[in-house]
Each structure stands twice: as C-alpha cells, then as structure tokens.
Design a protein around this motif. Structure first.
Motif, PDB file in Angstrom:
ATOM      1  N   TRP A   1       5.401 111.832  25.510  1.00 23.47           N
ATOM      2  CA  TRP A   1       4.252 111.687  24.613  1.00 23.47           C
ATOM      3  C   TRP A   1       4.691 111.291  23.209  1.00 23.47           C
ATOM      4  O   TRP A   1       4.134 110.389  22.584  1.00 23.47           O
ATOM      5  CB  TRP A   1       3.491 113.010  24.613  1.00 23.47           C
ATOM      6  CG  TRP A   1       2.315 113.081  23.714  1.00 23.47           C
ATOM      7  CD1 TRP A   1       1.068 112.569  23.929  1.00 23.47           C
ATOM      8  CD2 TRP A   1       2.255 113.728  22.438  1.00 23.47           C
ATOM      9  NE1 TRP A   1       0.248 112.871  22.859  1.00 23.47           N
ATOM     10  CE2 TRP A   1       0.951 113.571  21.944  1.00 23.47           C
ATOM     11  CE3 TRP A   1       3.185 114.432  21.681  1.00 23.47           C
ATOM     12  CZ2 TRP A   1       0.563 114.079  20.716  1.00 23.47           C
ATOM     13  CZ3 TRP A   1       2.795 114.942  20.465  1.00 23.47           C
ATOM     14  CH2 TRP A   1       1.489 114.763  19.993  1.00 23.47           C
ATOM     15  N   LEU A   2       5.735 111.961  22.664  1.00 25.26           N
ATOM     16  CA  LEU A   2       6.236 111.626  21.338  1.00 25.26           C
ATOM     17  C   LEU A   2       6.920 110.265  21.331  1.00 25.26           C
ATOM     18  O   LEU A   2       6.837 109.515  20.349  1.00 25.26           O
ATOM     19  CB  LEU A   2       7.204 112.707  20.862  1.00 25.26           C
ATOM     20  CG  LEU A   2       6.541 113.975  20.348  1.00 25.26           C
ATOM     21  CD1 LEU A   2       7.566 115.074  20.142  1.00 25.26           C
ATOM     22  CD2 LEU A   2       5.796 113.707  19.045  1.00 25.26           C
ATOM     23  N   PHE A   3       7.599 109.921  22.412  1.00 26.84           N
ATOM     24  CA  PHE A   3       8.219 108.604  22.558  1.00 26.84           C
ATOM     25  C   PHE A   3       7.161 107.512  22.448  1.00 26.84           C
ATOM     26  O   PHE A   3       7.313 106.537  21.693  1.00 26.84           O
ATOM     27  CB  PHE A   3       8.925 108.558  23.918  1.00 26.84           C
ATOM     28  CG  PHE A   3       9.540 107.232  24.282  1.00 26.84           C
ATOM     29  CD1 PHE A   3      10.515 106.654  23.485  1.00 26.84           C
ATOM     30  CD2 PHE A   3       9.158 106.585  25.446  1.00 26.84           C
ATOM     31  CE1 PHE A   3      11.094 105.434  23.846  1.00 26.84           C
ATOM     32  CE2 PHE A   3       9.724 105.380  25.809  1.00 26.84           C
ATOM     33  CZ  PHE A   3      10.697 104.803  25.007  1.00 26.84           C
ATOM     34  N   TRP A   4       6.057 107.686  23.157  1.00 30.40           N
ATOM     35  CA  TRP A   4       4.967 106.710  23.123  1.00 30.40           C
ATOM     36  C   TRP A   4       4.391 106.584  21.720  1.00 30.40           C
ATOM     37  O   TRP A   4       4.130 105.483  21.227  1.00 30.40           O
ATOM     38  CB  TRP A   4       3.883 107.138  24.114  1.00 30.40           C
ATOM     39  CG  TRP A   4       2.648 106.294  24.081  1.00 30.40           C
ATOM     40  CD1 TRP A   4       2.445 105.110  24.724  1.00 30.40           C
ATOM     41  CD2 TRP A   4       1.442 106.579  23.356  1.00 30.40           C
ATOM     42  NE1 TRP A   4       1.188 104.641  24.446  1.00 30.40           N
ATOM     43  CE2 TRP A   4       0.548 105.508  23.609  1.00 30.40           C
ATOM     44  CE3 TRP A   4       1.029 107.627  22.537  1.00 30.40           C
ATOM     45  CZ2 TRP A   4      -0.725 105.462  23.063  1.00 30.40           C
ATOM     46  CZ3 TRP A   4      -0.242 107.571  21.989  1.00 30.40           C
ATOM     47  CH2 TRP A   4      -1.098 106.499  22.250  1.00 30.40           C
ATOM     48  N   LEU A   5       4.198 107.734  21.050  1.00 31.32           N
ATOM     49  CA  LEU A   5       3.609 107.711  19.726  1.00 31.32           C
ATOM     50  C   LEU A   5       4.525 107.006  18.721  1.00 31.32           C
ATOM     51  O   LEU A   5       4.069 106.209  17.901  1.00 31.32           O
ATOM     52  CB  LEU A   5       3.323 109.141  19.257  1.00 31.32           C
ATOM     53  CG  LEU A   5       2.616 109.279  17.906  1.00 31.32           C
ATOM     54  CD1 LEU A   5       1.307 108.509  17.897  1.00 31.32           C
ATOM     55  CD2 LEU A   5       2.379 110.744  17.574  1.00 31.32           C
ATOM     56  N   LEU A   6       5.828 107.255  18.813  1.00 30.15           N
ATOM     57  CA  LEU A   6       6.769 106.596  17.904  1.00 30.15           C
ATOM     58  C   LEU A   6       6.829 105.096  18.165  1.00 30.15           C
ATOM     59  O   LEU A   6       6.955 104.295  17.232  1.00 30.15           O
ATOM     60  CB  LEU A   6       8.160 107.219  18.049  1.00 30.15           C
ATOM     61  CG  LEU A   6       8.328 108.601  17.429  1.00 30.15           C
ATOM     62  CD1 LEU A   6       9.628 109.241  17.882  1.00 30.15           C
ATOM     63  CD2 LEU A   6       8.288 108.525  15.908  1.00 30.15           C
ATOM     64  N   LEU A   7       6.731 104.721  19.433  1.00 25.27           N
ATOM     65  CA  LEU A   7       6.679 103.284  19.750  1.00 25.27           C
ATOM     66  C   LEU A   7       5.458 102.633  19.113  1.00 25.27           C
ATOM     67  O   LEU A   7       5.538 101.529  18.570  1.00 25.27           O
ATOM     68  CB  LEU A   7       6.648 103.074  21.267  1.00 25.27           C
ATOM     69  CG  LEU A   7       7.925 103.350  22.044  1.00 25.27           C
ATOM     70  CD1 LEU A   7       7.677 103.157  23.536  1.00 25.27           C
ATOM     71  CD2 LEU A   7       9.050 102.430  21.583  1.00 25.27           C
ATOM     72  N   GLN A   8       4.316 103.314  19.190  1.00 25.84           N
ATOM     73  CA  GLN A   8       3.094 102.788  18.589  1.00 25.84           C
ATOM     74  C   GLN A   8       3.268 102.593  17.086  1.00 25.84           C
ATOM     75  O   GLN A   8       2.828 101.593  16.524  1.00 25.84           O
ATOM     76  CB  GLN A   8       1.918 103.729  18.865  1.00 25.84           C
ATOM     77  CG  GLN A   8       1.509 103.841  20.327  1.00 25.84           C
ATOM     78  CD  GLN A   8       0.874 102.563  20.841  1.00 25.84           C
ATOM     79  OE1 GLN A   8       0.120 101.905  20.140  1.00 25.84           O
ATOM     80  NE2 GLN A   8       1.201 102.199  22.071  1.00 25.84           N
ATOM     81  N   LYS A   9       3.914 103.546  16.449  1.00 25.78           N
ATOM     82  CA  LYS A   9       4.119 103.447  15.001  1.00 25.78           C
ATOM     83  C   LYS A   9       5.037 102.284  14.644  1.00 25.78           C
ATOM     84  O   LYS A   9       4.932 101.710  13.560  1.00 25.78           O
ATOM     85  CB  LYS A   9       4.702 104.753  14.459  1.00 25.78           C
ATOM     86  CG  LYS A   9       3.709 105.900  14.405  1.00 25.78           C
ATOM     87  CD  LYS A   9       4.325 107.150  13.843  1.00 25.78           C
ATOM     88  CE  LYS A   9       4.749 106.985  12.403  1.00 25.78           C
ATOM     89  NZ  LYS A   9       3.613 106.745  11.495  1.00 25.78           N
ATOM     90  N   ARG A  10       5.951 101.953  15.550  1.00 29.70           N
ATOM     91  CA  ARG A  10       6.871 100.832  15.310  1.00 29.70           C
ATOM     92  C   ARG A  10       6.290  99.507  15.773  1.00 29.70           C
ATOM     93  O   ARG A  10       6.942  98.474  15.652  1.00 29.70           O
ATOM     94  CB  ARG A  10       8.182 101.100  16.057  1.00 29.70           C
ATOM     95  CG  ARG A  10       8.994 102.256  15.514  1.00 29.70           C
ATOM     96  CD  ARG A  10       9.789 101.876  14.288  1.00 29.70           C
ATOM     97  NE  ARG A  10      10.781 100.876  14.617  1.00 29.70           N
ATOM     98  CZ  ARG A  10      12.027 101.146  15.012  1.00 29.70           C
ATOM     99  NH1 ARG A  10      12.422 102.407  15.109  1.00 29.70           N
ATOM    100  NH2 ARG A  10      12.873 100.185  15.294  1.00 29.70           N
ATOM    101  N   GLY A  11       5.077  99.535  16.326  1.00 32.11           N
ATOM    102  CA  GLY A  11       4.463  98.312  16.816  1.00 32.11           C
ATOM    103  C   GLY A  11       5.078  97.798  18.096  1.00 32.11           C
ATOM    104  O   GLY A  11       5.016  96.600  18.392  1.00 32.11           O
TER     105      GLY A  11
END
Length: 293
Positions: free
Chosen positions: A168-178
């Motif tokens: 879940w946190l991996f996905w969220l960090l990916l979203q923040k990095r575009g």
C-alpha cells in the motif's frame, strides 16, 4: 473529556455510532443533523484515540473506533479536511509510539480508516492530502521499517498484513513520484529461490532496496533510525530483520546474503559483533551509535 476517563463509556459511545447511522438509514435520512453533529462525533473519536494510554488498551477500542468512523463517513455533511486529517494523524502517532514490530494490527485499522474517509471523495489526491497534512508522511520510512520487521513473522496473518501494508505504501509513493507499478522495480524477490529461509531474507532486503529508491532523505533517515533500534531489540527475530533491512537500504545487503553458506549464521556473527563486542561493520560506520539503547 469524560469519555476518555472510562473505558466502558468509550465502548458504549463507539457502539452507539453505527446504530445512529443504521437508524438514520431506516428513516431514509442521509444525515444525523439535527440533533447530532457528525463533526462533534468525529472530534470525540479522534480525541479518544489520541488519549489511549498505551499498548495495553482493550483490543476492542481501536476496531470499534474504526467502525464508528466508517458509519459516519456514509453520512452528510462532508467533514472539513483538517478534521479528516486529525484521524489518521492520531492513529499514525499511536502506531509510532508502540514498541518495535507492534504496528501491524494498527495498520489494519489505518486501512479501514482511510477506506472510510475516502468514501465521499475516492481520489489519490484526497489520500495524499490525508497523510501529508497529518504530518506523518515524513515518517513513512519508520512505518515501512516496522512493517518490514513483520514480513517474516511466524504468524501468517501478521506476515500477510505486513506485506499488504508495505505494498500500500509502495503504491502511494509511486503515485507521488508520478510512476505506475509497471515502471517500478519488483517489490518482492523473483529469483526463483526454493529455500524458504533464503527467500525470506531476500524479500526483506527487497524492502530496503526498493524503498531506498523512492524515499526522500527524511524518510530514509526515519527508516534507518528505526532499523538501528531494531538491531538492538531483545527479540532475536526482530534484531535479525532489523540488520537485513538496515544493510539493504544502504545498498549493502550483499554482504549478508550473497554468501553461499549459512546466512543466519552470518547475520548472528554480525549481531554479536555489534551488540556484544561493540564492533561496527564498515557498512554501518557512523550509524550504529544512533541505535544504541
């Protein structure tokens, strides 16, 4: 608040909230107002979580709080963003004050809470806002480390929830990095290993390696600080995982895992050198003093 001083009253209050929602639904209403203020109820729940005394609180308090919030999220009017952010802030602060490796149960509560708060506006932007304005996202490194310590937990449900939380946190960090998951490195080991012990260590190392590429410096620092504390944890399973995770985020996991011999024996030697002899490996020079108790 009187509610905070009496556990029985807390539970009665929390259990009453879903019943209020059900009663409003039966009457064809989408709000409790008047006479009940949705915002006031949420403020009371947030205050209750903020004032929980320690890890010994009744296990039913947190899930009852989450059930109450989920019920309220289905009602109008929408909450102010600052009030919404107070809930994950309270829960995340609660998680960070627990002992090493005890945060997985509370991650389940966080997952339920965020799903409830996203009911009205289910967007990535809303999710990011809830975490970033809670002043907790800078501590994502510590959160990942705590979950990483549970990846190889002998209890399968704890391990499963830890992996889910990390993803879940991996996905969220990916979203923040575009980025999307297709552009990102694989989170778990795909080396075709059949040795469960070696595979477990490699998956631990992947956590540090992958998140090390996504973290900000502040997030990486919080991961390292929590990892160094874990190395000195009296529970052997935790100290072993803490060592692998700390080495991996520094890009040094190969020193522990690439030997064809007994990986556990190698890790135990390193732990003995650090914890008993006070000898700091080259990979951790300048870091281990942070983790000393």
């Amino acid at each position: 608040m009187e509610l905070v001083a009496d556990r029985a009253k807390q539970l009665r209050f929390l259990h009453a909230v879903p019943r209020l929602w059900f009663s409003a639904q039966k009457q064809g209403r989408d709000t409790l107002e008047p006479p009940v203020s949705k915002a006031a109820l949420v403020e009371s729940i947030a205050e209750l979580i903020e004032n929980l005394p320690g890890p010994s609180e009744p296990s039913s308090i947190m899930p009852s709080s989450m059930a109450a919030v989920c019920s309220l999220s289905k009602l109008k009017p929408p909450l102010a963003l600052e009030l919404e952010s107070r809930l994950p802030r309270a829960l995340l602060n609660r998680m960070y004050t627990l002992g090493t490796g005890q945060g997985t149960t509370h991650f389940r509560s966080l997952d339920i809470l965020l799903r409830g708060l996203l009911t009205e506006t289910p967007t990535v932007e809303k999710l990011q806002h809830l975490l970033e304005t809670s002043s907790a996202f800078s501590k994502a490194g510590e959160f990942v480390l705590q979950l990483g310590l549970c990846v190889s937990h002998p209890a399968s449900d704890i391990s499963r929830h830890a992996r889910g939380g990390i993803y879940w946190l991996f996905w969220l960090l990916l979203q923040k990095r575009g980025l999307n998951t297709r552009e990102a490195p694989h989170l778990w080991c795909r080396d075709g290993l059949h040795d469960p012990e070696r595979l477990g260590y490699r998956n631990l190392a992947r956590v540090g390696e992958v998140f090390g590429e996504l973290f900000t410096e502040e997030q990486k620092r919080s991961f390292l600080e929590a990892g160094l504390l874990a190395i000195h944890d009296p529970l052997l399973r935790v100290s072993q995982a803490g060592l692998v995770l700390t080495y991996s985020i520094l890009g040094e996991a190969g020193q522990l895992l690439e030997d064809e011999g007994d990986i556990t024996a190698n890790i135990m030697v390193q732990l003995f050198n650090i914890r008993v002899l006070g000898q700091v490996p080259d990979a951790l020079q300048g870091l281990c003093s942070v983790g000393q108790p």
